[in-house]
Design an enzyme around this catalytic site. Sequence first.
Site, short mmCIF file in Angstrom:
data_model
loop_
_atom_site.label_atom_id
_atom_site.label_comp_id
_atom_site.label_asym_id
_atom_site.label_seq_id
_atom_site.Cartn_x
_atom_site.Cartn_y
_atom_site.Cartn_z
N GLU A 83 28.16 63.00 20.18
CA GLU A 83 27.82 61.60 20.29
C GLU A 83 28.31 60.52 19.34
O GLU A 83 28.75 59.65 20.00
CB GLU A 83 25.98 61.59 19.78
CG GLU A 83 25.60 60.00 19.67
CD GLU A 83 23.93 60.07 19.47
OE1 GLU A 83 23.54 58.94 19.63
OE2 GLU A 83 23.51 61.20 19.35
N ASP A 103 24.93 67.27 19.54
CA ASP A 103 24.28 65.93 19.10
C ASP A 103 23.85 66.33 17.65
O ASP A 103 23.08 66.95 17.54
CB ASP A 103 22.93 65.55 19.91
CG ASP A 103 22.39 64.20 19.39
OD1 ASP A 103 21.64 63.52 20.17
OD2 ASP A 103 22.71 63.76 18.21
N ILE A 105 22.36 64.91 15.25
CA ILE A 105 21.03 64.49 14.97
C ILE A 105 20.16 63.93 16.08
O ILE A 105 20.64 62.77 16.47
CB ILE A 105 20.36 63.59 13.79
CG1 ILE A 105 21.40 64.12 12.41
CG2 ILE A 105 19.29 63.54 13.37
CD1 ILE A 105 21.07 63.57 11.12
N ASP A 106 19.71 64.67 16.87
CA ASP A 106 18.97 64.29 17.96
C ASP A 106 17.56 63.58 17.32
O ASP A 106 17.00 64.47 17.01
CB ASP A 106 18.80 65.30 19.31
CG ASP A 106 18.32 64.49 20.30
OD1 ASP A 106 17.46 65.07 21.05
OD2 ASP A 106 18.80 63.33 20.71
N THR A 108 17.47 60.26 16.04
CA THR A 108 18.10 59.62 14.77
C THR A 108 16.87 58.80 14.26
O THR A 108 16.55 58.48 13.25
CB THR A 108 19.19 59.03 14.85
OG1 THR A 108 20.08 60.10 15.20
CG2 THR A 108 19.79 58.19 13.63
N ASP A 254 22.40 65.01 24.59
CA ASP A 254 21.14 64.92 24.42
C ASP A 254 20.46 66.09 25.14
O ASP A 254 19.29 66.58 24.57
CB ASP A 254 20.46 63.59 24.78
CG ASP A 254 20.67 62.50 24.05
OD1 ASP A 254 21.10 61.41 24.49
OD2 ASP A 254 20.73 62.37 22.72
C1 LIP Z 1 17.79 59.95 21.42
C2 LIP Z 1 17.52 60.81 22.66
C3 LIP Z 1 16.10 60.10 23.26
C4 LIP Z 1 16.36 58.72 23.87
C5 LIP Z 1 16.77 57.74 22.43
C6 LIP Z 1 18.12 58.24 21.87
P1 LIP Z 1 19.79 60.07 19.60
O1 LIP Z 1 19.11 60.44 21.24
O2 LIP Z 1 17.02 62.12 22.32
O3 LIP Z 1 15.47 61.10 24.31
O4 LIP Z 1 15.12 58.07 24.06
O5 LIP Z 1 17.04 56.34 22.97
O6 LIP Z 1 19.06 58.30 22.89
O7 LIP Z 1 20.31 58.67 19.61
O8 LIP Z 1 18.66 60.11 18.63
O9 LIP Z 1 20.49 61.23 19.31
#
Ligand code: LIP
Length: 330
Positions: A83, A103, A105-106, A108, A254
């Site tokens: 990412e 990713d 930190i998914d 964030t 993601d």
């Molecule tokens: C997030 C995704 C989530 C989406 C957020 C963001 P991140 O990823 O896991 O599903 O709704 O907009 O994209 O940016 O926290 O890695």
Amino acid sequence: MSFDLSSVNLQEVHDWSVDLARRAGQMMLDGSNKRFQNPSTEDHKTDAKKNAVDLVTEVDQAVEAFVISEIEKRWPSFKFIGEETQSAGADSVLDDHPTFIVDPIDGTMNFVHGNPWCAISIGLSINRIPYIGIIYSPFLNEMYTAIRNQGSYLHKPNQPPLRLPLQPPTPLAVNTALIITEWGADRTTIGTSALSESSKENFDVKLRTYFNLLRNSPNMVHGMRSYGAASLNLCSVAAGHNDAYWEGGCWEWDVCAGWVILHEAGGFMCEGNPPENFEADVEGAKVEEATLIGRKYLAIRGAKGGRKEQEDLAKWVWKSMEGGRMTYGR
Ligand code: LIP
């Protein structure tokens, strides 16, 4: 020409990635503690990427840099899509070659708020298919793992791994469904008339779809949930805690790891948008598997009634879009 899968020792990559996820998870814990113990912004940065709700922290970047350096040392021939590397301008394109899709930190936004629903997501794609998935939330102390054709598991401390789904699949139906949706970072709307006018804005298409799924009708869904991290959302559908997860706008990093975890639990990842001419022939419409880089996903749990029940739920979600389509570029 597709890549020769037999040349990759999937178990070895899996075990190595589990160890990497644990070490990266410790960096998330340490980073979060430092941020909350000493909230002054000097040391801790929370930058806005596309807009004020699309965030990145110094911990996201540090974890991704760490993961890249470890992969380069151990798997120098494998490719990498991450990412923060992509956000920083890299334009890696997914091909058939073994590729780590990460990713750091998914979730964030959750991480910034101290909400534990966030995780490192490490996927391995070969021939553009997710083959290995490792998702570790150090705050929940839960790790989900899978190798294609070898099952998916939840690992919690001091107990044997639990095979997914966590309960035998029950029948799947719209009027008993619990569906995960996310608001995402793309919030452009035509305004309050979004429900009445056929706006093509993604946010408005989502709003109309949520409204139609929820509104009082014989087929109103049981409810909707938004947790804020695609990876863990997919794990909760794989576990059977939620029936489906629908989102447009997120990326391959993601969903790659969660996709194989879902698949190995009998779940199905189909397109987030209906096929062309769907409205003209709903019955005859094909429910195809999504593409990894398609940015529009509808994940459905394993069902007692098998693929038929999964496809019926997919078609109901598509019908609720009222002819709308989500459009996300690369
Ligand atoms: C997030 C995704 C989530 C989406 C957020 C963001 P991140 O990823 O896991 O599903 O709704 O907009 O994209 O940016 O926290 O890695």
